[in-house]
Design an enzyme around this catalytic site. Structure first.
Site, short mmCIF file in Angstrom:
data_model
loop_
_atom_site.label_atom_id
_atom_site.label_comp_id
_atom_site.label_asym_id
_atom_site.label_seq_id
_atom_site.Cartn_x
_atom_site.Cartn_y
_atom_site.Cartn_z
N LYS A 108 -49.41 53.18 -14.46
CA LYS A 108 -49.97 54.43 -13.93
C LYS A 108 -50.54 55.29 -15.04
O LYS A 108 -51.48 56.04 -14.84
CB LYS A 108 -48.86 55.23 -13.24
N LYS B 105 -49.91 45.81 -19.85
CA LYS B 105 -49.43 45.73 -18.47
C LYS B 105 -50.09 46.83 -17.64
O LYS B 105 -50.44 47.90 -18.15
CB LYS B 105 -47.91 45.83 -18.43
N LYS C 272 -43.34 56.19 -24.76
CA LYS C 272 -43.52 57.47 -24.07
C LYS C 272 -43.72 58.61 -25.06
O LYS C 272 -44.53 59.52 -24.84
CB LYS C 272 -42.32 57.76 -23.16
P1 AMP Z 1 -42.39 52.67 -12.35
O1 AMP Z 1 -43.67 52.97 -11.70
O2 AMP Z 1 -42.49 52.65 -13.85
O3 AMP Z 1 -41.26 53.48 -11.84
O4 AMP Z 1 -42.08 51.17 -11.96
C1 AMP Z 1 -41.61 50.81 -10.69
C2 AMP Z 1 -41.31 49.33 -10.64
O5 AMP Z 1 -42.51 48.57 -10.79
C3 AMP Z 1 -40.37 48.84 -11.77
O6 AMP Z 1 -39.51 47.86 -11.24
C4 AMP Z 1 -41.31 48.25 -12.77
O7 AMP Z 1 -40.68 47.27 -13.57
C5 AMP Z 1 -42.35 47.64 -11.86
N1 AMP Z 1 -43.64 47.52 -12.55
C6 AMP Z 1 -44.38 48.54 -13.07
N2 AMP Z 1 -45.51 48.08 -13.65
C7 AMP Z 1 -45.49 46.72 -13.48
C8 AMP Z 1 -46.39 45.67 -13.85
N3 AMP Z 1 -47.53 45.92 -14.49
N4 AMP Z 1 -46.06 44.40 -13.54
C9 AMP Z 1 -44.89 44.14 -12.86
N5 AMP Z 1 -44.01 45.08 -12.49
C10 AMP Z 1 -44.29 46.38 -12.79
#
Ligand code: AMP
Ligand code: TRP
Length: 327
Positions: free
Chosen positions: A194, A191, A111
């Protein structure tokens, strides 16, 4: 009753990585555990979003959770900042967390590299607030993607430390994995995320998805349709693993290896299969968007339930750490 807790940041549009890595498990776990699912707006402040943008994103993530199948009659769906105990517990846990533990966090380094003009202290203490989220509900199951492994490990260590210092208070939170703990982005490099612009949005239409898939890399050795492909090294084929039946996957793999099936047709099949999942979600999201008062009610009721559970934990915590007058 065993509790499950998880959060999603309102920092952009939900994508299929969020859906496959986390949301699918929210829907599954709410059947058997007392569930707390949270839009973590305080975490999002580490990226300093504009106020109006944040407000809208909070609602969109809540809508995404509901449209994916989170059932407000079964699970408690709420917004983190509506429950002030999250910040209160975070401070107490901050005073128990060695700097060295935070220094090891790779997400902080990532980040910081992504927003070099805004390396704020919140980015550094981010995993402590996440620990507080989990601990407030004394959750034992935390459905998240693989990218959260390090944060969960830190949470376990911090809560064990709390228990050691102040007496047994918190259970050990276990990670719950989905079948897709790490969905790769459309660039095939990292991965899906967003912040990387390599995502397939959960609310995207079939046409929008197909447009993105058209430009996506496949087997690098397959330059022409007449070249024989290797599905195992193709990112698009990995997506078929999440959306396509075993039978159709075998046909696709055979067609790719023998150069009978071109990448474009393979992508069209993927877009159609994704649409079978995304279409109904998009429709439910549209219905939810058309009734903002209903969403307000769901989030208000969720915040009430979450606050009651959080306050019960905090009374115990305040007493244990010596913040409560006992006269
Ligand atoms: P975030 O958008 O970072 O708050 O992520 C929300 C949830 O989605 C968390 O549990 C992350 O671990 C999961 N997540 C985000 N990106 C991925 C990805 N590319 N593959 C699998 N899980 C993801
Ligand atoms: N840090 C998580 C992410 O970026 C989101 C999150 C915040 C979370 N609090 C949580 C996940 C509590 C699980 C439990 O994906």
């Amino acid at each position: 009753m065993v509790r499950t807790m998880s959060g999603i940041q309102p920092t952009g549009n939900l994508h299929i990585g969020n859906y496959l890595g986390a949301l699918v498990n929210f829907v599954e776990l709410q059947q058997q555990y007392e569930s707390f699912f949270c839009v973590v707006d305080l975490h999002a402040l580490t990226q300093r979003p504009e106020a109006a943008v944040l407000q809208r994103a909070v609602r969109e993530v809540a809508i995404g959770m509901l449209a994916s199948g989170v059932d407000p009659d079964k699970a408690t769906l709420f917004v983190q900042s509506h429950v002030p105990q999250h910040s209160e517990l975070a401070w107490i846990l901050t005073c128990l967390t060695p700097l060295g533990d935070l220094n090891r966090m790779t997400q902080f380094k990532d980040k910081s590299a992504q927003q070099p003009e805004n390396i704020n202290a919140g980015l550094f203490t981010y995993p402590i607030l996440q620990t507080a989220d989990i601990a407030l509900y004394r959750a034992e199951r935390v459905p998240v993607g693989e990218d959260q492994d390090q944060h969960l490990e830190l949470a376990r260590e911090t809560l064990r430390r709390f228990n050691f210092v102040y007496g047994e208070t918190f259970p050990d939170p276990q990670t719950v994995r989905s079948k897709a703990p790490r969905v790769i982005g459309l660039d095939g490099q990292a991965k899906m995320s967003k912040s990387k612009g390599n995502e397939i949005g959960l609310f995207e239409t079939a046409d929008e998805t197909m447009l993105k898939l058209r430009g996506a890399k496949t087997d690098p050795a397959r330059l022409r349709k007449s070249d024989k492909g290797t599905p195992e090294v193709c990112n698009i084929f990995s997506y078929h693993g999440y959306f396509t039946s075993a039978e159709q996957r075998e046909e696709i793999a055979a067609g790719c290896r023998s150069a009978q099936l071109g990448c474009f047709d393979c992508k069209k099949m993927l877009a159609a299969n994704m649409e079978a999942v995304k279409g109904p979600i998009r429709e439910r999201a549209a219905v939810l968007r058309s009734d903002p008062a209903r969403l307000d009610d769901i989030l208000a009721a969720g915040a009430d339930k979450a606050r009651a559970a959080a306050e019960a934990t905090m009374q115990l915590v305040r007493e244990r750490v010596g913040l409560r007058r006992k006269d």
